[in-house]
Design a protein around this motif. Structure first.
Motif, PDB file in Angstrom:
ATOM      1  N   LYS A  35       0.816  -1.212   0.000  1.00  0.00           N
ATOM      2  CA  LYS A  35       0.000   0.000   0.000  1.00  0.00           C
ATOM      3  C   LYS A  35       0.849   1.260   0.000  1.00  0.00           C
ATOM      4  CE  LYS A  35      -3.736   2.158   2.716  1.00  0.00           C
ATOM      5  NZ  LYS A  35      -4.526   2.052   3.979  1.00  0.00           N
ATOM      6  N   LEU A  36       2.125   1.136   0.387  1.00  0.00           N
ATOM      7  CA  LEU A  36       3.056   2.263   0.515  1.00  0.00           C
ATOM      8  C   LEU A  36       2.565   3.273   1.544  1.00  0.00           C
ATOM      9  CD1 LEU A  36       4.291   2.913  -3.142  1.00  0.00           C
ATOM     10  CD2 LEU A  36       5.394   1.595  -1.324  1.00  0.00           C
ATOM     11  N   THR A  37       2.371   2.793   2.774  1.00  0.00           N
ATOM     12  CA  THR A  37       2.131   3.683   3.895  1.00  0.00           C
ATOM     13  C   THR A  37       3.464   4.328   4.270  1.00  0.00           C
ATOM     14  OG1 THR A  37       2.463   1.861   5.448  1.00  0.00           O
ATOM     15  CG2 THR A  37       0.205   2.311   4.734  1.00  0.00           C
ATOM     16  N   TYR A  38       3.505   5.034   5.397  1.00  0.00           N
ATOM     17  CA  TYR A  38       4.703   5.805   5.762  1.00  0.00           C
ATOM     18  C   TYR A  38       5.964   4.953   5.817  1.00  0.00           C
ATOM     19  CZ  TYR A  38       4.833   3.802  10.439  1.00  0.00           C
ATOM     20  OH  TYR A  38       4.945   2.929  11.491  1.00  0.00           O
ATOM     21  N   ALA A  39       5.855   3.674   6.181  1.00  0.00           N
ATOM     22  CA  ALA A  39       7.041   2.835   6.351  1.00  0.00           C
ATOM     23  C   ALA A  39       7.395   2.039   5.104  1.00  0.00           C
ATOM     24  CB  ALA A  39       6.847   1.881   7.526  1.00  0.00           C
ATOM     25  N   GLY A  40       6.575   2.139   4.063  1.00  0.00           N
ATOM     26  CA  GLY A  40       6.899   1.478   2.803  1.00  0.00           C
ATOM     27  C   GLY A  40       7.759   2.381   1.939  1.00  0.00           C
ATOM     28  N   ASN A  41       8.805   1.840   1.371  1.00  0.00           N
ATOM     29  CA  ASN A  41       9.750   2.675   0.637  1.00  0.00           C
ATOM     30  C   ASN A  41      10.240   1.940  -0.603  1.00  0.00           C
ATOM     31  OD1 ASN A  41      11.743   4.393  -0.255  1.00  0.00           O
ATOM     32  ND2 ASN A  41      12.836   4.496   1.696  1.00  0.00           N
ATOM     33  N   LEU A  42       9.770   2.380  -1.753  1.00  0.00           N
ATOM     34  CA  LEU A  42      10.192   1.732  -3.001  1.00  0.00           C
ATOM     35  C   LEU A  42      11.674   1.940  -3.291  1.00  0.00           C
ATOM     36  CD1 LEU A  42       7.267   2.235  -5.535  1.00  0.00           C
ATOM     37  CD2 LEU A  42       8.100   0.109  -4.538  1.00  0.00           C
ATOM     38  N   LYS A  43      12.285   2.965  -2.709  1.00  0.00           N
ATOM     39  CA  LYS A  43      13.712   3.185  -2.961  1.00  0.00           C
ATOM     40  C   LYS A  43      14.558   2.062  -2.359  1.00  0.00           C
ATOM     41  CE  LYS A  43      13.658   8.108  -3.848  1.00  0.00           C
ATOM     42  NZ  LYS A  43      14.282   9.418  -3.595  1.00  0.00           N
ATOM     43  N   THR A  44      14.002   1.352  -1.382  1.00  0.00           N
ATOM     44  CA  THR A  44      14.694   0.171  -0.860  1.00  0.00           C
ATOM     45  C   THR A  44      14.890  -0.860  -1.967  1.00  0.00           C
ATOM     46  OG1 THR A  44      13.734   0.538   1.325  1.00  0.00           O
ATOM     47  CG2 THR A  44      14.562  -1.675   0.855  1.00  0.00           C
ATOM     48  N   LEU A  45      13.985  -0.868  -2.939  1.00  0.00           N
ATOM     49  CA  LEU A  45      13.998  -1.857  -4.016  1.00  0.00           C
ATOM     50  C   LEU A  45      14.589  -1.295  -5.306  1.00  0.00           C
ATOM     51  CD1 LEU A  45      10.390  -3.076  -3.255  1.00  0.00           C
ATOM     52  CD2 LEU A  45      12.479  -4.359  -2.743  1.00  0.00           C
ATOM     53  N   ALA A  46      15.326  -0.201  -5.200  1.00  0.00           N
ATOM     54  CA  ALA A  46      15.836   0.492  -6.393  1.00  0.00           C
ATOM     55  C   ALA A  46      16.710  -0.404  -7.257  1.00  0.00           C
ATOM     56  CB  ALA A  46      16.616   1.745  -5.981  1.00  0.00           C
ATOM     57  N   THR A  47      17.415  -1.340  -6.651  1.00  0.00           N
ATOM     58  CA  THR A  47      18.307  -2.213  -7.437  1.00  0.00           C
ATOM     59  C   THR A  47      17.518  -3.167  -8.333  1.00  0.00           C
ATOM     60  OG1 THR A  47      18.431  -3.795  -5.606  1.00  0.00           O
ATOM     61  CG2 THR A  47      20.175  -2.122  -5.745  1.00  0.00           C
TER      62      THR A  47
END
Length: 354
Positions: A35-47
């Motif tokens: 859902k990408l709430t405050y603790a979800g971060n797509l930049k963690t998956l940038a690789t």
């Protein structure tokens, strides 16, 4: 190409699992639902950007139509359920989100998976698994001399967060016994490692130490937790998915019981060695603050079943895992600063006031 579906795959443990999973040779593709709430971060998956094996969908697990569409389209051989609101302090001040995500969301996901599973052919049904990732907090608090939590320990949750996770555990169990859904449940101890949102103890201490802020420690600092390096947790989940018996639960722990104060001292000492201050020690920034309501005194996991039956045990010691963690935060300050939003700073100021 075969798929697994992962909920909460942009959060701390979920994202580490997705990265770890796709690093394995011949791994299934991942349908990552978050859902990408405050603790979800797509930049963690940038690789993983541009990697066809990683399919991201911004979908709420309370959205039944969205879940049905994803299950129908990708036909996963397994669903791994990480998605959860997970911060105890937030649950104390705002429990509604925890009820909605952890209970209603798990129910909605189970209903969608039950319908999907019913439509599979016999071969696909035989291989399908639903793996629910839970916490040791559902077992409540231990006294200093009590035995560690086992898979048969009575549930006694003490916070809105742990109560909501206990409810989700019970739902998962019920869907196995009532509907025959092939479920697996893992109950883990406190995770730490890369990509941890800086509201949790270890990344908060690192971030505050480096910015010269107080290091807030609740109460007397003697609350005990078992600490598990997140990538060890990921390897345990892979083993449970591969070898676990449907309907069973497995405790995952690091065999590292530490008081909160010991953890903070370890962070300070590592920073003193890796990035020393001009004067003094980072320990000088420690500040004891009012304890939170209902603060459980001790958690401890007995993970012997996982070692005995599935051959898993953690690779990292507390010392090696903590050194890797502190070094990662020192090396990835851009990631840290990116997640430190204004809302986050206001929340920390409100709940960790010295």
């Amino acid at each position: 190409m075969s798929h697994i579906l992962v909920t909460g795959g942009a959060g701390f443990i979920g994202a580490n699992f997705v990265l770890d999973w796709l690093a394995q040779a011949g791994a299934d593709s991942v349908v990552n639902v978050d859902k990408l709430t405050y603790a979800g971060n797509l930049k963690t998956l940038a690789t993983l950007e541009g990697d066809a094996r990683h399919i991201f969908s911004r979908t709420d697990i309370c959205d039944r139509d969205g879940l049905d569409t994803l299950l129908r389209r990708y036909q996963p051989r397994a669903v791994l359920h990480f998605a959860a609101e997970s911060h105890v302090d937030r649950s104390i001040h705002g429990p509604a989100d925890f009820i909605e995500t952890n209970i209603v969301g798990t129910f909605t996901l189970l209903e969608a998976v039950r319908a999907y599973y019913a439509g599979l052919d016999e071969t696909a049904r035989a291989g399908f698994r639903f793996l629910h990732v839970s916490t040791d907090e559902v077992f409540g608090s231990l006294d200093p001399d009590d035995a560690q939590f086992s898979e048969t320990t009575r549930y006694a949750p003490n916070s809105p967060y742990s109560a909501s996770k206990a409810a989700s555990d019970h739902l998962v169990r019920a869907y196995h016994h009532t509907y025959g859904l092939p479920v697996l449940t893992t109950n883990c101890s406190n995770n730490y490692g890369p990509y941890h949102f800086p509201e949790k103890l270890i990344p908060l201490m690192i971030t505050n130490a480096l910015t010269g802020k107080p290091l807030p420690v609740y109460g007397d600092g003697l609350n005990v937790r078992d600490w598990l390096y997140v990538r060890d947790h990921c390897s345990a989940i892979r083993e449970v998915l591969l070898q676990g018996t449907p309907g069973e639960t497995y405790n995952v722990g690091g065999w590292n019981e530490k008081t909160n104060l010991e953890v903070v001292h370890t962070v300070c000492d590592l920073l003193d060695a890796l990035k020393p201050k001009a004067q003094g020690s980072y320990r000088d920034q420690i500040a004891f603050v009012k304890d939170r309501p209902g603060h459980d005194r001790r958690y401890a996991i007995d993970a012997r079943r996982l070692e005995r039956e599935l051959g898993w045990k953690p690779v990292e010691t507390f010392e090696s895992g903590m050194r890797k963690t502190v070094q990662w935060y020192l090396d990835n300050q851009v990631w840290v600063q990116d997640v430190l939003s204004g809302d986050y700073r206001e929340w920390v100021a409100k709940h960790y006031a010295v």
